[in-house]
Design an enzyme around this catalytic site. Structure first.
Site, PDB file in Angstrom:
ATOM      1  N   GLU A   1      12.778  17.949  17.028  1.00  0.00           N
ATOM      2  CA  GLU A   1      13.015  19.095  16.302  1.00  0.00           C
ATOM      3  C   GLU A   1      13.013  18.878  14.790  1.00  0.00           C
ATOM      4  O   GLU A   1      12.938  19.508  13.820  1.00  0.00           O
ATOM      5  CB  GLU A   1      13.815  20.050  16.748  1.00  0.00           C
ATOM      6  CG  GLU A   1      13.570  20.763  17.881  1.00  0.00           C
ATOM      7  CD  GLU A   1      11.937  21.269  18.057  1.00  0.00           C
ATOM      8  OE1 GLU A   1      11.677  22.222  17.483  1.00  0.00           O
ATOM      9  OE2 GLU A   1      11.474  21.067  19.103  1.00  0.00           O
TER      10      GLU A   1
ATOM     11  N   ASP B   1     -14.867   1.369  -7.548  1.00  0.00           N
ATOM     12  CA  ASP B   1     -14.625   1.567  -9.030  1.00  0.00           C
ATOM     13  C   ASP B   1     -15.887   2.156  -9.411  1.00  0.00           C
ATOM     14  O   ASP B   1     -15.884   2.982 -10.689  1.00  0.00           O
ATOM     15  CB  ASP B   1     -13.892   0.455  -9.685  1.00  0.00           C
ATOM     16  CG  ASP B   1     -12.679   0.198  -9.113  1.00  0.00           C
ATOM     17  OD1 ASP B   1     -12.386  -1.114  -9.244  1.00  0.00           O
ATOM     18  OD2 ASP B   1     -12.054   1.010  -8.969  1.00  0.00           O
TER      19      ASP B   1
ATOM     20  N   ARG C   1      -5.311  -1.025   2.116  1.00  0.00           N
ATOM     21  CA  ARG C   1      -6.652  -1.386   1.650  1.00  0.00           C
ATOM     22  C   ARG C   1      -6.647  -1.337   0.143  1.00  0.00           C
ATOM     23  O   ARG C   1      -7.837  -1.676  -0.442  1.00  0.00           O
ATOM     24  CB  ARG C   1      -7.617  -0.202   2.522  1.00  0.00           C
ATOM     25  CG  ARG C   1      -7.573   0.978   1.908  1.00  0.00           C
ATOM     26  CD  ARG C   1      -8.634   1.924   2.774  1.00  0.00           C
ATOM     27  NE  ARG C   1      -9.806   1.664   2.251  1.00  0.00           N
ATOM     28  CZ  ARG C   1     -10.250   2.092   0.905  1.00  0.00           C
ATOM     29  NH1 ARG C   1      -9.479   2.552  -0.024  1.00  0.00           N
ATOM     30  NH2 ARG C   1     -11.503   1.716   0.708  1.00  0.00           N
TER      31      ARG C   1
ATOM     32  N   PRO D   1       7.055  16.968   8.681  1.00  0.00           N
ATOM     33  CA  PRO D   1       5.941  18.169   8.527  1.00  0.00           C
ATOM     34  C   PRO D   1       6.700  18.756   7.166  1.00  0.00           C
ATOM     35  O   PRO D   1       5.722  19.482   6.444  1.00  0.00           O
ATOM     36  CB  PRO D   1       6.114  19.010   9.743  1.00  0.00           C
ATOM     37  CG  PRO D   1       6.788  18.086  10.842  1.00  0.00           C
ATOM     38  CD  PRO D   1       7.660  17.205   9.995  1.00  0.00           C
TER      39      PRO D   1
END
Ligand code: 9D3
Length: 261
Positions: A118, A171, A156, A91
């Protein structure tokens, strides 16, 4: 590209990577995904990977030893090759976005470290990882789903992973705004009609309508994107039109209302 994932929950990766584009990319040899159980790199007989935080506080923190050991085993030494990214999912990381996915897609190998509890001993972020990445401002239960998100977004982009059709389309569109709305048959579903313009066959008008709808939607739900988007002269004109209509609607001009039925 090779992905190595370090996790205490290898089972979480079983289903999600075995479908669709990720499955095909693996079958075609475009990507290889190796899932490693962090506990296999623990040094004690209880296969402990976490411990209590120095300084006190709730919860447990991932120990550095198993993580360093796992990564050093994978890279065969202590120095991370320039073509390898060692990514700590946390995080506290920089927020992942498309440009980051493009940068990572140019690497040969990604090693993804999934934290839990944690947190992870800070020495991993400071002295082992080359990148610390978050996937957004919400709290998850661990780095496993974020690791899958990165594998998906990067894969991808690799040559051959998408059909030729889809990659060409990517594109040809000015970047940075939301997609226009799509419709398919039936033209009338329970009285809900597909916009006439799409059935008209007037390709230039359809293009203009789609561009306008995309701009409208982006202005409504993602004005932050619009501020940064690469818009051409015609886009700016369309946007001015949209804003003028909105302003007249706020003034209560019924000539700019949508038909109701
Ligand atoms: C920020 C909350 N922390 C306060 C002490 C505790 C904490 C909660 C959840 C620490 C780690 C986690 C698990 N989350 C991740 O490991 C994680 C994550 C996320 O929660 N959101 C967005 N991206 C990511 S990447 C890894």
């Amino acid at each position: 590209m090779r992905f190595d994932v370090l996790t205490i929950f290898p089972g979480m990766f079983r289903g999600p990577l075995e479908y669709s584009i990720l499955k095909r990319a693996q079958d075609q040899g475009i990507i290889q995904i190796h899932i490693h159980d962090l506990r296999d790199y623990a040094t004690d007989k209880h296969r402990m990977v976490d411990d209590r935080p120095f300084g006190g506080g709730a919860g447990m923190v991932f120990k550095p030893e198993p993580i360093f050991r796992a990564v050093e085993t994978l890279i065969g030494g202590r120095s991370v090759p320039a073509s390898t990214a060692v990514i700590l999912l946390s995080p506290q990381g920089r927020v992942f976005h498309q440009r980051e996915a493009e940068r990572l897609s140019r690497m040969e190998r990604l090693i993804l470290i999934c934290g839990r509890y944690e947190g992870v001993d800070e020495r991993v972020a400071e002295h082992l990882a080359t990148d610390e990445i978050s996937i957004g401002d919400y709290i998850l239960t661990g780095g496993e789903i974020p690791a899958m998100v990165i594998i998906d977004a990067v894969t991808r982009l690799l040559p051959g992973a998408l059909g030729h059709h889809a990659s060409a389309q990517r594109d040809s569109f000015a970047e940075g705004i939301l997609d226009y709305p799509q419709y398919t048959r039936p033209a009338d579903f329970r009285g809900l009609k597909v916009p006439d313009i799409l059935l008209s066959g007037h390709h230039a008008e359809i293009e203009r309508w789609r561009r306008r709808k995309a701009l409208e939607k982006t202005l409504r739900v993602r004005p932050d994107l619009l501020a940064r988007a690469h818009l051409d002269e015609r886009d700016r004109a369309l946007l001015d039109e949209i804003k003028a209509e909105q302003a007249s609607r706020r003034r209560g001009d019924p000539s700019t209302d949508k038909p109701t039925a």
